[in-house]
Motif scaffolding. Structure first.
Motif, PDB file in Angstrom:
ATOM      1  N   ALA A  47     -39.497  -2.300 -10.350  1.00 60.82           N
ATOM      2  CA  ALA A  47     -38.593  -2.949 -11.310  1.00 60.82           C
ATOM      3  C   ALA A  47     -39.372  -3.854 -12.265  1.00 60.82           C
ATOM      4  O   ALA A  47     -39.036  -3.949 -13.445  1.00 60.82           O
ATOM      5  CB  ALA A  47     -37.534  -3.748 -10.563  1.00 60.82           C
ATOM      6  N   ILE A  48     -40.407  -4.498 -11.749  1.00 59.22           N
ATOM      7  CA  ILE A  48     -41.238  -5.354 -12.609  1.00 59.22           C
ATOM      8  C   ILE A  48     -41.912  -4.513 -13.697  1.00 59.22           C
ATOM      9  O   ILE A  48     -41.878  -4.837 -14.881  1.00 59.22           O
ATOM     10  CB  ILE A  48     -42.280  -6.111 -11.759  1.00 59.22           C
ATOM     11  N   MET A  49     -42.486  -3.395 -13.274  1.00 55.75           N
ATOM     12  CA  MET A  49     -43.149  -2.523 -14.246  1.00 55.75           C
ATOM     13  C   MET A  49     -42.144  -1.891 -15.207  1.00 55.75           C
ATOM     14  O   MET A  49     -42.437  -1.676 -16.380  1.00 55.75           O
ATOM     15  CB  MET A  49     -43.926  -1.425 -13.520  1.00 55.75           C
ATOM     16  N   LEU A  50     -40.964  -1.599 -14.685  1.00 52.55           N
ATOM     17  CA  LEU A  50     -39.916  -1.010 -15.522  1.00 52.55           C
ATOM     18  C   LEU A  50     -39.489  -2.002 -16.614  1.00 52.55           C
ATOM     19  O   LEU A  50     -39.267  -1.615 -17.761  1.00 52.55           O
ATOM     20  CB  LEU A  50     -38.715  -0.667 -14.627  1.00 52.55           C
ATOM     21  N   ALA A  51     -39.404  -3.271 -16.235  1.00 50.81           N
ATOM     22  CA  ALA A  51     -39.023  -4.307 -17.206  1.00 50.81           C
ATOM     23  C   ALA A  51     -40.079  -4.434 -18.303  1.00 50.81           C
ATOM     24  O   ALA A  51     -39.749  -4.526 -19.492  1.00 50.81           O
ATOM     25  CB  ALA A  51     -38.842  -5.643 -16.489  1.00 50.81           C
ATOM     26  N   ILE A  52     -41.347  -4.413 -17.893  1.00 55.80           N
ATOM     27  CA  ILE A  52     -42.424  -4.501 -18.893  1.00 55.80           C
ATOM     28  C   ILE A  52     -42.400  -3.274 -19.798  1.00 55.80           C
ATOM     29  O   ILE A  52     -42.543  -3.367 -21.018  1.00 55.80           O
ATOM     30  CB  ILE A  52     -43.798  -4.638 -18.193  1.00 55.80           C
ATOM     31  N   ASP A  53     -42.176  -2.122 -19.185  1.00 56.32           N
ATOM     32  CA  ASP A  53     -42.127  -0.878 -19.955  1.00 56.32           C
ATOM     33  C   ASP A  53     -40.957  -0.911 -20.942  1.00 56.32           C
ATOM     34  O   ASP A  53     -41.078  -0.445 -22.071  1.00 56.32           O
ATOM     35  CB  ASP A  53     -41.980   0.310 -18.998  1.00 56.32           C
ATOM     36  N   SER A  54     -39.838  -1.488 -20.511  1.00 53.26           N
ATOM     37  CA  SER A  54     -38.670  -1.589 -21.406  1.00 53.26           C
ATOM     38  C   SER A  54     -38.990  -2.474 -22.606  1.00 53.26           C
ATOM     39  O   SER A  54     -38.564  -2.193 -23.727  1.00 53.26           O
ATOM     40  CB  SER A  54     -37.478  -2.166 -20.649  1.00 53.26           C
ATOM     41  N   LEU A  55     -39.739  -3.534 -22.340  1.00 59.04           N
ATOM     42  CA  LEU A  55     -40.143  -4.419 -23.436  1.00 59.04           C
ATOM     43  C   LEU A  55     -41.028  -3.651 -24.426  1.00 59.04           C
ATOM     44  O   LEU A  55     -40.904  -3.794 -25.637  1.00 59.04           O
ATOM     45  CB  LEU A  55     -40.895  -5.626 -22.859  1.00 59.04           C
ATOM     46  N   ARG A  56     -41.914  -2.826 -23.860  1.00 58.16           N
ATOM     47  CA  ARG A  56     -42.776  -2.007 -24.720  1.00 58.16           C
ATOM     48  C   ARG A  56     -41.922  -1.033 -25.536  1.00 58.16           C
ATOM     49  O   ARG A  56     -42.153  -0.811 -26.716  1.00 58.16           O
ATOM     50  CB  ARG A  56     -43.778  -1.230 -23.870  1.00 58.16           C
ATOM     51  N   GLU A  57     -40.904  -0.471 -24.877  1.00 60.87           N
ATOM     52  CA  GLU A  57     -40.038   0.512 -25.517  1.00 60.87           C
ATOM     53  C   GLU A  57     -39.317  -0.096 -26.722  1.00 60.87           C
ATOM     54  O   GLU A  57     -39.324   0.486 -27.804  1.00 60.87           O
ATOM     55  CB  GLU A  57     -39.005   1.001 -24.504  1.00 60.87           C
TER      56      GLU A  57
ATOM     57  N   PHE B  90     -46.735   5.148 -24.484  1.00 57.44           N
ATOM     58  CA  PHE B  90     -46.374   4.157 -23.460  1.00 57.44           C
ATOM     59  C   PHE B  90     -47.439   3.914 -22.394  1.00 57.44           C
ATOM     60  O   PHE B  90     -47.286   3.022 -21.568  1.00 57.44           O
ATOM     61  CB  PHE B  90     -45.045   4.543 -22.810  1.00 57.44           C
ATOM     62  N   LYS B 138     -39.483   8.085 -17.673  1.00 56.42           N
ATOM     63  CA  LYS B 138     -39.937   6.687 -17.602  1.00 56.42           C
ATOM     64  C   LYS B 138     -40.211   6.301 -16.142  1.00 56.42           C
ATOM     65  O   LYS B 138     -41.196   5.630 -15.838  1.00 56.42           O
ATOM     66  CB  LYS B 138     -38.856   5.794 -18.199  1.00 56.42           C
ATOM     67  N   TYR B 180     -35.460 -10.326 -24.221  1.00 60.01           N
ATOM     68  CA  TYR B 180     -35.256  -9.196 -23.306  1.00 60.01           C
ATOM     69  C   TYR B 180     -33.772  -8.881 -23.166  1.00 60.01           C
ATOM     70  O   TYR B 180     -33.367  -7.738 -23.010  1.00 60.01           O
ATOM     71  CB  TYR B 180     -35.863  -9.538 -21.949  1.00 60.01           C
ATOM     72  N   LEU B 196     -46.440  -8.483 -25.745  1.00 54.55           N
ATOM     73  CA  LEU B 196     -46.494  -7.500 -24.674  1.00 54.55           C
ATOM     74  C   LEU B 196     -47.905  -7.369 -24.098  1.00 54.55           C
ATOM     75  O   LEU B 196     -48.111  -7.360 -22.884  1.00 54.55           O
ATOM     76  CB  LEU B 196     -46.010  -6.139 -25.188  1.00 54.55           C
ATOM     77  N   VAL B 211     -42.090 -11.879 -15.065  1.00 54.12           N
ATOM     78  CA  VAL B 211     -41.095 -10.792 -15.155  1.00 54.12           C
ATOM     79  C   VAL B 211     -39.897 -11.085 -14.257  1.00 54.12           C
ATOM     80  O   VAL B 211     -38.744 -10.925 -14.671  1.00 54.12           O
ATOM     81  CB  VAL B 211     -41.744  -9.435 -14.800  1.00 54.12           C
TER      82      VAL B 211
END
Lengths: 218, 259
Positions: A47-57, B90, B138, B180, B196, B211
């Protein structure tokens, strides 16, 4: 629960978490941790990585559209295609073995290299633009078949005048083969129990830089 | 009609394709190979002939089930090419030392999933990709990246961090938090672009604290022992979490000034 079942359950949990919301939050993660308590750490990390990835998205917007034409596939795409076909072959072979249980185990697929004499073998080596060491590694199944690019196995099958499936059957047989006699000059024959990836074999067979570059680009 | 999906979501309901995907699959199934080929490489998502990636995934699974070699040869390169574009965006080279290897592993693993479709312990895993391709891909991508980061951290252990006392988080963290939760705004885009890389460059424990508290919304700690907080998730004291947040805030503020 077996290890495989546990891995499959975690895999499902990760996909479900990703599909559940545009961006994850604490409530969603808590819900998944309650459902899959045995995978709490993995889910939290994910979930932590998913949140960072969402920010990148959101910071990048849409993924750049691909503009390459069909005939300009990258080496990475070609290698992924190879992994698909190699895995498909392995899956089909194991399915066939399951179906044909009871067939004598002595029915080993024919070795397509067996028909080559020394001159024919050297000719094949030249046309493939490799060297004898590398060709012997292939012939004697010292290379992990799943790592060999499809483009290369297609060329090799063509050289050996057999369908690609027959070649893959030979390469997928468990254990290495050793053709007796004429091809070995060294006092020690190759180790029987060590397999290399295609990439490792390319780099460790004394091929020149250009040969290596061409093989690794397949 | 397309084969129904069999995976269920967290509420026990069957996943379903979007109506537009169902309709596009139905149409594509009536088209000959040449027509399909001409549609595969259309990249303009607004074009009428554009095939959504969920449709490509379905057609590829269908071709695999029927062992239609011609169709697989046509479909799979186009599907993989789209995935490669996604990975280049990504899993960039500036974010991970082994980014190229990770991209290749994800692409290769994705290829193998189609070979294994319908088999093994998780036979309908590709259902997720027909339901929402981008979110499923993803998940595959993020899981591979997190495993690689974990592997690299094992190779290069970071020194223990000192505890520092702090009562407040800096303003930069509040802005990350706000941005966010208001995804899609210009503010988010700009903030993401600025910070980021800074967040990704933080030591893992500081990144984890940022996070958990500022993106996912966990409290640092709680009087209620039954509550899940950043403190319980990281198995450290609330004071340590606050110290990590303070160090992270200082680094991010500095990073923002330098960008």
């Amino acid at each position: 629960m077996s290890r495989n079942e546990s891995t499959a359950r975690l895999s499902d949990a990760l996909y479900e978490l990703s599909l559940a919301q545009e961006v994850p939050d604490a409530a969603l993660l808590d819900e998944f941790v309650r459902r899959y308590p045995e995978h709490a750490d993995d889910l939290t990390d994910f979930a932590i990585m998913l949140a960072i990835d969402s920010l990148r998205e959101v910071s990048q917007g849409d993924v750049p559209r691909t503009t390459l034409a069909e005939d300009k596939l990258s080496p990475a795409v070609s290698r992924a295609m190879s992994r698909f076909y190699n895995r498909l072959h392995a899956v089909q072979s194991s399915e066939n073995i399951s179906v044909e249980r009871g067939v004598p185990t002595s029915e080993i697929p024919p070795n397509p290299f067996a028909t080559l004499d020394r001159a024919a073998f050297r000719g094949m080596v030249q046309r493939l633009n490799v060297n004898t060491v590398f060709a012997i590694k292939l012939r004697d199944r010292h290379i992990v078949p799943e790592t060999i690019p499809k483009r290369f196995t297609d060329q090799l099958a063509q050289e050996l005048k057999v369908p690609p499936g027959v070649l893959m059957e030979h390469l997928n047989v468990q254990g290495q083969s050793q053709m007796q006699g004429q091809f070995y000059k060294a006092a020690d024959k190759p180790q029987l129990d060590i397999k290399q990836t295609f990439c490792e074999a390319v780099k460790s067979s004394g091929l020149n830089d250009e040969q290596q570059r061409l093989l690794l680009a397949m | 009609m397309a084969k129904p999906l069999t995976k269920r979501n967290k509420d026990g309901k069957l996943y379903a394709r979007r109506a537009s995907v169902e309709a596009a699959i139905e149409l594509a199934q009536t088209q000959d190979l040449n027509t399909l080929r001409s549609r595969l490489w259309i990249t303009d998502r607004d074009a009428a002939e554009y095939l959504e990636t969920e449709v490509l995934a379905h057609l590829m699974r269908d071709a695999r089930r029927g062992m239609n070699a011609q169709l697989m040869e046509a479909l799979f390169p186009a599907l993989l090419k789209r995935c490669e574009s996604n990975l280049l965006a990504f899993v960039p080279n500036d974010g991970l030392a082994t980014a190229g290897d990770v991209r290749e592993e994800i692409l290769g693993r994705f290829g193998e999933m189609f070979a294994e479709d319908g088999l093994g312990d998780n036979p309908d895993k590709l259902d997720y990709f027909e339901c929402s391709f981008n979110r499923a891909f993803k998940a595959l991508r993020v899981d591979a990246v997190r495993k690689e980061i974990s592997r690299l951290q094992h190779l290069q252990q970071l020194p223990d961090e000192r505890d520092e006392r702090s009562e407040t988080d800096d303003e930069v963290l509040s802005r990350i938090s706000k941005a966010y939760r208001t995804a899609g705004t210009q503010e988010v885009k700009e903030l993401g672009q600025r910070l980021l890389r800074g967040i990704c460059a933080l030591p893992s424990e500081e990144r984890r604290a940022v996070v958990l508290c500022h993106l996912l919304g966990y409290e640092v700690e709680s009087e209620d022992p039954s509550r899940v907080t950043a403190e319980t998730l990281c198995s450290v004291t609330g004071r340590t979490i606050r110290a990590r947040l303070k160090r992270a805030a200082a680094k991010l503020a500095k990073f923002e000034q330098e960008v």
